[in-house]
Design an enzyme around this catalytic site. Structure first.
Site, PDB file in Angstrom:
ATOM      1  N   GLN B 235       0.832  -1.200   0.000  1.00 44.11           N
ATOM      2  CA  GLN B 235       0.000   0.000   0.000  1.00 44.11           C
ATOM      3  C   GLN B 235       0.871   1.256   0.000  1.00 44.11           C
ATOM      4  O   GLN B 235       0.366   2.353  -0.198  1.00 44.11           O
ATOM      5  CB  GLN B 235      -0.934   0.015   1.213  1.00 44.11           C
ATOM      6  CG  GLN B 235      -2.093  -0.961   1.081  1.00 44.11           C
ATOM      7  CD  GLN B 235      -3.046  -0.940   2.264  1.00 44.11           C
ATOM      8  OE1 GLN B 235      -3.173  -1.937   2.955  1.00 44.11           O
ATOM      9  NE2 GLN B 235      -3.731   0.161   2.502  1.00 44.11           N
ATOM     10  N   ARG B 382      -9.690  -0.283   7.043  1.00 43.46           N
ATOM     11  CA  ARG B 382     -10.623   0.621   6.382  1.00 43.46           C
ATOM     12  C   ARG B 382     -10.964   1.836   7.243  1.00 43.46           C
ATOM     13  O   ARG B 382     -12.130   2.218   7.397  1.00 43.46           O
ATOM     14  CB  ARG B 382     -11.900  -0.089   5.961  1.00 43.46           C
ATOM     15  CG  ARG B 382     -12.518   0.636   4.769  1.00 43.46           C
ATOM     16  CD  ARG B 382     -13.638  -0.110   4.107  1.00 43.46           C
ATOM     17  NE  ARG B 382     -14.066   0.662   2.942  1.00 43.46           N
ATOM     18  CZ  ARG B 382     -14.448   0.147   1.801  1.00 43.46           C
ATOM     19  NH1 ARG B 382     -14.477  -1.130   1.617  1.00 43.46           N
ATOM     20  NH2 ARG B 382     -14.822   0.925   0.805  1.00 43.46           N
ATOM     21  N   CYS B 383      -9.917   2.415   7.828  1.00 47.72           N
ATOM     22  CA  CYS B 383     -10.151   3.661   8.547  1.00 47.72           C
ATOM     23  C   CYS B 383      -8.829   4.376   8.670  1.00 47.72           C
ATOM     24  O   CYS B 383      -7.781   3.801   8.442  1.00 47.72           O
ATOM     25  CB  CYS B 383     -10.722   3.409   9.940  1.00 47.72           C
ATOM     26  SG  CYS B 383      -9.595   2.564  11.047  1.00 47.72           S
ATOM     27  N   GLU B 758     -13.273   5.368   3.680  1.00 47.74           N
ATOM     28  CA  GLU B 758     -13.340   4.702   4.970  1.00 47.74           C
ATOM     29  C   GLU B 758     -14.495   5.171   5.848  1.00 47.74           C
ATOM     30  O   GLU B 758     -14.888   4.464   6.778  1.00 47.74           O
ATOM     31  CB  GLU B 758     -12.000   4.893   5.676  1.00 47.74           C
ATOM     32  CG  GLU B 758     -10.893   4.317   4.807  1.00 47.74           C
ATOM     33  CD  GLU B 758      -9.490   4.672   5.264  1.00 47.74           C
ATOM     34  OE1 GLU B 758      -8.599   3.885   4.992  1.00 47.74           O
ATOM     35  OE2 GLU B 758      -9.297   5.723   5.874  1.00 47.74           O
TER      36      GLU B 758
END
Ligand SMILES: Cc1cc2nc3c(=O)[nH]c(=O)nc-3n(C[C@H](O)[C@H](O)[C@H](O)COP(=O)(O)OP(=O)(O)OC[C@H]3O[C@@H](n4cnc5c(N)ncnc54)[C@H](O)[C@@H]3O)c2cc1C
Lengths: 284, 804
Positions: B235, B382-383, B758
């Site tokens: 990522q 996802r945040c 997110e």
């Protein structure tokens, strides 16, 4: 998730299958749809040095309804069960149950024979077969024999089938009356938290015959004769249904796992059975 | 050119910001033509596989590799002893700790890497793993962080118990750090003096990002030219390049990191894993490429988990419900090594956003990090860093306070929201919220679902239940969340000392098409689609004529990658700024071509026009060509620009979510009847992509709230290591989401965008959980922990006596 090495066989007839089974005994296994066996091999929980693929063996596929007798070849897929009009007419519970097994991708591959022979208490077909009082047809080096589904399951992954026998078909009588297959699961593609197969026959207001089997609540499927008996002769009043549920609870023996503690499973089993009985009765 | 088209038609033709442009990536993905790490096959490539520990805590007495080495096709079996001379048996973590690459004398969690087998194919490697004989001596296992802090058992024998850790003093040999924000004494005083105080322990269980594609890499060392090429599921490819250089000693220009297509990351692919180090070493040793791709069980059991926060909270208010103070003490279970992926100065991420959407004058937060015998991680699934934890905490505390006050939870929120006129708002825990309009969003949401009607229906349901007419309860889940994304200002955000700016480099080709390269990397977010839209609007060339490229460190400008919803807030801003540089030069070229002064032309959608004479213009396409074929006095040929963007602040997306759920008290089954999600992410670049992101984030929220967990038994065995038991919802379990929006642009972002990937997860988790809790409120429930799977819901009902 990489299986150990194995020899792959693809015989064209049963004689070819049996000769490999006889030669290698424990070290050989048949492969049907592979949707129970291959995951176990990938996890290296099943080691199968000799793998015999049944898909080219003649005569193991197909559904026939002859008078009152339904016969399903071992290699018939779960998807074929859903889509066979004759079978749906003769035993609609088969379709209702098959639709609750796994997901479409698994059902395109997974077979009836594999599902009943596997011996995993989570499989749905074994309990269903017990509810239908089905007969399993086996063939081995010593010839053919028949076993009642209700006598077939001994413990988890232990059945009456000998290592060198192959299951060729299941058969049962077409059903009359009301039916229901109810299953609680955590999501699509999951094995049952609790499942109930119920067949009921009604004459006037009275239940004249009842067959009840439960799935994934013991190390084998549970045909609860007592639960059925509690309903016969009654009009399925609350007391009768409660008596059936109590009888069923006396027969099951669930264990704690990720699906929950024992107490929960017993409560879920009661609720699922109550639903199945109510549903089946409404269809009589 | 285009003379006959109206301004609107010319705008539409660009496919710029605000349009529902179809995702350009999907043609290849829907045809199975993506190119993922496991698709990469290099000549002579070898395959790696790990021997992993079956125990959660054990001493490694001996490792015998003879039988494995004797297997035909096995090239090498690496152990810590082989890596030690290179200093690579341990590696630094992103959190300032270090982590064993291969077991150095002991193992600290089940599945820990013990030896690395390299073989000619994947099957031989797996067979060889079975042949490596490891003798273990079991040690006492600590899976509970509270017990770990009391225990004599020392997990990390490599650390000096008296020395400071990376984040200051350690209180105990299993303690990692204490992080404190806010005013402790003042907050305690407020709590002491308050009319009402609600107190609760809120546990956010351990779960896992579980991207569809697991982690992996292909390392390829070219011994002739000394260059290392590393393809991987990264990522943050540039950060990986720097880390690889720092730990291997290979100069950075000799390392090329490539992130090809990535099948979801969700935080799981931010950090560095032993598999990467071992593959690199194996390739250096053998001189041929080495591939390592973990399987699903390895992914769930060993690569970065998320959450595992025990959040003890106290919230105080006046009798009327005006919140006066918030106190939180969190015990954070980090597993065997501290491998959280947070900016250096934030060992608990942005947990201090836990005052949420509310104007809370006084607050205090303390977080204690603890070692246990579990896998390392603690990433932001996802945040943005630990923001789901913060949002879950405050949104549960609000509900508990509403119970304490005997008040409606929607009204309690409304009277405590930060008002529109208070922005920019300085929070008690140190953030400056850039913008917001919470009341408008809240009122719109309540109206959309007919909130009062729902409450009336719920009250009736309670009556019916009590009268024996139904076995189903109804829950109404409310959430108003505020996120903090777009890390971040270099002044306070870095990872391993690398400032968290991001970048974009644009080259306009002579015929009026372009390529833009960014420091980020899409894992499914649709960057190739949306960043081209930003540029189309900024530079007046059609989005379809702009290629977006990311993930190759040899070509892309340096950036910190994609996570924490930072791509649009940071790289998106860089893209707009680089576009503006292009436009500035284009203006000079246009003025030259039109024979007027620079100030006499102005930009108009896809062209520069002479002010007051719109029939005199040069299109951007014409200008692009001129940049390459005209000798313009005082202007260099070509049309290129680079921007490195250091954001002045984070962005603060927010949203109002409402969930309506039916619950069967006997089976514990849940049925989500309705889910309404209003998101305010500022300027909306592509409404269709936003909707897709909201659907995805809500679905992962549903998963976490209703069953997804990494569970351990007392021996430290992972109980949920396959997708049979680790809950990944399918289309069947997922409701139809109703999406909605308001638009409050970020005042400091060049295009006003705030990021959205997110938000739905951050807001969704408390919303689903609140619905479950709310269903039981009438029966005396204050709080029940996630995950709300069937048996836990059943147990809640059972404990409340609802089974008669
Ligand atoms: C994701 C997933 C979800 C699932 N969910 C369910 C579910 O909800 N309910 C359910 O019932 N099942 C479920 N299954 C299992 C699935 O139905 C399998 O297909 C089935 O259990 C086995 O059938 P198969 O044809 O695939 O057999 P295989 O996997 O090929 O074989 C299974 C076992 O039976 C033996 N065997 C197979 N055929 C014969 C034969 N003719 N004679 C003797 N022995 C034989 C094999 O040697 C092996 O030991 C699921 C599977 C998956 C992967």
């Amino acid at each position: 998730m990489i299986p150990a090495a194995f020899e792959y066989y693809r015989p064209k007839d049963m004689a070819g299958v049996l000769s490999v089974l006889v030669e290698h005994g424990d070290d050989a296994r048949v492969l049907a749809g592979g949707h129970s066996l291959i995951p176990m091999m990938k996890l290296r929980m099943a080691e199968v040095p000799h793998l015999i693929d049944l898909q080219d063996v003649e005569g193991l596929r197909g559904i026939s309804v002859d008078g009152n007798t339904v016969r399903i070849g071992a290699m018939t897929t779960q998807n074929e069960i859903i889509n066979d009009d004759q079978l749906v007419a003769a035993a609609p519970i088969m379709r209702e149950a098959a639709l609750q097994i796994a997901d479409p991708q698994v059902r395109y591959m997974g077979t009836v024979g594999g599902n009943v022979a596997n011996g995993d208490p989570g499989n749905d077909m074994p309990g269903l077969m017990q509810c239908l009082d089905a007969t399993f047809h086996l063939v081995g080096p010593d010839g053919e024999r028949e076993v009642a589904a209700r006598d077939f399951y001994e413990a988890a992954y232990m059945t009456d089938r000998d290592d060198d026998e192959v299951l060729t078909a299941v058969s049962f009588s077409s059903t009359v009356g009301g039916y229901a297959y109810e299953k609680q699961k955590r999501k699509i593609g999951d094995y049952a938290t609790a499942a109930a197969a119920v067949l009921l026959v009604k004459d006037g207001d009275t239940c004249t015959s009842a067959s009840i089997a439960m799935t994934n609540l013991s190390d084998t499927p549970i045909y609860s004769e007592a639960a059925g008996a509690a309903l016969v002769g009654t009009s399925l009043d609350d007391a009768a249904v409660s008596a059936a549920i109590d009888a069923m609870l006396g027969d099951i023996d669930p264990t704690q796992d990720n699906r929950g503690p024992i107490e929960f499973k017993r409560h879920a089993a009661s609720t699922i059975l109550r639903r199945a009985i109510t549903n089946a009765w409404s269809r009589t | 050119m285009n003379k006959e088209l109206s301004r609107e038609e010319r705008t539409d033709a660009l496919g710029g910001m605000g349009c529902k442009r179809k995702r350009v990536e999907d043609a290849r993905f829907t045809q199975g033509k993506g190119n993922y790490v496991d698709d990469i096959k290099l000549p002579g490539m070898l395959h790696g596989d790990f021997v992993r520990s079956p125990y959660a805590h054990a001493r490694v007495v001996s490792i015998n590799t003879d039988a494995a080495m004797a297997l035909d096709g096995v090239i090498a079996v690496l152990t810590a002893a082989d890596l030690a001379p290179l200093g690579l048996h341990w590696m630094p973590t992103l959190a300032g700790d270090k982590q064993m690459v291969l077991a150095d004398g002991k193992v600290l969690f089940q599945g820990q890497e013990v030896a690395f087998v390299v073989a000619k194919d994947r099957y031989i490697a797996a067979d060889a793993v079975e042949l490596v004989e490891v003798e273990y001596e079991e040690l006492p296992v600590l899976t509970d962080p509270f017990a770990a802090l009391e225990s004599d058992v020392v997990l990390r024998e490599d650390l000096d118990p008296t020395a400071d850790g990376a984040h200051g003093p350690r209180k105990h040999h299993n303690h990692i750090f204490t992080w404190e924000v806010g005013e402790k004494d003042a907050t305690e005083q407020v709590l002491d003096e308050a009319d009402v105080v609600a107190e609760e322990m809120v546990y956010y269980h351990r779960t896992h990002p579980c991207p569809l594609e697991t982690c992996g890499c292909v390392a390829s060392m070219d011994k002739v030219n000394g260059k290392l090429t590393l393809h991987g599921t990264f990522q943050a490819p540039h950060a990986i390049r720097t880390v690889v250089s720092l730990i291997s000693g290979i100069e950075e220009h000799n390392i090329r990191v490539i992130s090809p297509d990535i099948g979801g990351g969700f935080g799981n692919k931010v950090g560095a894993y032993p598999g990467y180090v071992c593959s690199v070493v194996a390739s250096i040793v053998t001189g041929v490429p080495v591939k390592w791709v973990e399987d699903r069980m390895e992914n769930l059991m060993t690569t970065a988990f998320a959450r595992d926060y025990w959040m003890k909270g106290k919230i105080s208010a006046t009798k009327e419900g005006k919140i006066t103070g918030l106190w939180c003490h969190t015990t954070a279970d980090h597993g065997g090594f501290d491998a959280c992926a947070d900016p250096t100065k934030f060992p608990a991420g942005f947990m201090n956003i836990c005052t949420g959407s509310y104007d809370i004058p006084t607050a205090y937060l303390a977080v204690d990090g603890v070692y246990t015998n579990k896998a390392p991680g603690g990433v932001s699934y996802r945040c943005s860093f630990r923001v789901t934890e913060a949002a879950y905490f405050i949104e549960r505390m609000i509900e508990v306070l509403a119970i304490e006050l005997n008040m409606d939870a929607a009204e309690l929120r409304r009277i405590n929201f930060i008002r529109k006129d208070q922005f920019p708002y300085q929070s008690a825990l140190g953030w400056e919220y850039d913008s917001g309009d919470y009341h408008t969003a809240w009122d719109k949401a309540l109206k959309a679902v007919d909130y009062d009607g729902l409450r009336a229906e719920q009250a009736q349901r309670v009556e019916d239940f009590k009268a024996g007419k139904t076995r189903k309860l109804m829950g109404i889940g409310l959430t108003h969340f505020t996120e903090i994304v777009g890390a971040g200002p270099v002044k306070n955000c870095d990872i391993l000392g690398l400032g968290m700016f991001d970048s974009c480099e644009i080259r306009i080709h002579p015929t009026g098409s372009a390529i833009a390269r960014l420091g980020t990397i899409s894992q499914g977010q649709g960057h190739a689609t949306t960043f081209a839209q930003i540029l189309a609007t900024e530079i007046g060339l059609p989005a379809d004529s702009i290629t977006i490229e990311e993930g190759d460190t040899d070509t892309a400008p340096y950036g910190l990658g994609t996570y924490g919803s930072r791509s649009t807030p940071v790289a998106g801003a860089a893209t707009a700024m680089a576009g503006r540089k292009i436009r500035a030069k284009a203006q000079m070229i246009a003025a030259y071509l039109l024979e007027v002064h620079d100030d006499d032309v102005e930009f108009d959608v896809d062209r520069f026009v002479v002010k007051g004479a719109p029939e005199k213009f040069k299109t951007m396409k014409e200008i692009a060509f001129a940049a390459y074929n005209q000798a313009i006095p005082g202007i260099e040929p070509g049309l290129e620009a680079v921007s490195y963007y250091d954001p002045p602040n984070m962005t603060y997306p927010f949203g109002a979510y409402i969930c309506v759920m039916d619950i069967d008290v006997d089976t514990g089954e849940t049925d989500i009847r309705r889910f309404y999600a209003l998101d305010d992410c500022g300027t909306r670049i592509n409404p269709m992509i936003i909707e897709g992101q909201v659907h995805g984030g809500l679905t992962e929220a549903l998963a976490v709230a209703l069953g997804q967990e990494i569970a351990y038994d007392d021996m430290g065995n992972v109980k949920t290591g396959t997708l049979m038991d680790f809950f990944l919802p399918t289309a069947w379990e997922v409701p139809n989401y109703e999406t909605d929006h308001t638009v409050t642009p970020s005042p400091h972002h060049p295009i006003g965008a705030k990021g959205v990937g997110e938000s739905p997860h951050v807001g969704g988790v408390p919303c689903f959980s609140n619905a479950v809790n709310d269903a039981f409120r009438a029966f005396g429930l204050r709080h029940t922990h996630m995950p709300h799977d069937h048996w836990r819901i059943w147990k809640t009902a059972n404990d409340l006596g609802l089974h008669g």
